[in-house]
Motif scaffolding. Structure first.
Motif, PDB file in Angstrom:
ATOM      1  N   THR A  24      38.005  37.919  35.328  1.00 23.27           N
ATOM      2  CA  THR A  24      37.882  37.686  36.684  1.00 23.27           C
ATOM      3  C   THR A  24      37.301  36.462  36.942  1.00 23.27           C
ATOM      4  OG1 THR A  24      37.949  40.063  36.827  1.00 23.27           O
ATOM      5  CG2 THR A  24      37.056  38.772  38.721  1.00 23.27           C
ATOM      6  N   HIS A  98      43.544  39.412  40.806  1.00 20.82           N
ATOM      7  CA  HIS A  98      42.576  39.104  39.762  1.00 20.82           C
ATOM      8  C   HIS A  98      41.056  40.077  39.672  1.00 20.82           C
ATOM      9  CE1 HIS A  98      44.915  36.091  38.044  1.00 20.82           C
ATOM     10  NE2 HIS A  98      45.125  35.780  39.042  1.00 20.82           N
ATOM     11  N   VAL A  99      40.748  40.085  41.061  1.00 18.34           N
ATOM     12  CA  VAL A  99      39.260  40.664  41.153  1.00 18.34           C
ATOM     13  C   VAL A  99      39.569  42.149  41.387  1.00 18.34           C
ATOM     14  CG1 VAL A  99      37.272  40.699  42.719  1.00 18.34           C
ATOM     15  CG2 VAL A  99      38.481  38.619  42.533  1.00 18.34           C
TER      16      VAL A  99
END
Length: 138
Positions: A24, A98-99
């Protein structure tokens, strides 16, 4: 404050305490590098410093510190969006791709917009809810 910024600040800080943090972090630094190359290295260092604070806060059960750190990242992200409003869509993609995937199901923020449409005719009724709904009576 932009809703995506609110969600991203919280999710980013929550992701710091996960096993997937390094991936991340790499995605966030790369995203920042493409948008503001002169600030990317500093952002990477700042992320690591904040991660240490988040881990310590979680170990001590200090939710206030974690919320304060999320607030600081929200402000930082909002400044970026203020400089270039088009970055809000890119921040949403970073968050989605992604997060958020780094977070456990219980930690994923409820930031998805809910769009509901309904049409009632004659004597019909429509009940809509974005979450739980309890209907009593007739």
């Amino acid at each position: 404050m932009d809703p995506v910024v609110l969600a991203a600040g919280s999710a980013l800080v929550s992701a710091m305490a996960t096993d997937g943090w390094q991936q991340t972090r790499a995605a966030v630094v790369e995203w920042w590098r493409r948008r503001r190359p002169d600030r990317a290295d500093g952002v990477g260092s700042d992320l690591e410093a904040v991660r240490a604070q988040v881990l310590a806060a979680r170990e001590q059960g200090d939710e206030d510190t974690e919320q304060a750190l999320a607030g600081a990242w929200r402000l930082r992200l909002q400044q970026l969006i203020n400089e270039d409003p088009a970055l809000a869509d890119e921040l949403r993609r970073l968050l989605d791709e992604h997060v958020d995937p780094a977070l456990s199901d219980g930690e994923q923020p409820q930031h998805r917009p809910i769009i509901m449409k309904a049409e009632a005719r004659d004597n019909s009724r429509v009940y809509q809810a974005g979450r739980d709904q309890h209907i009593t009576g007739s």
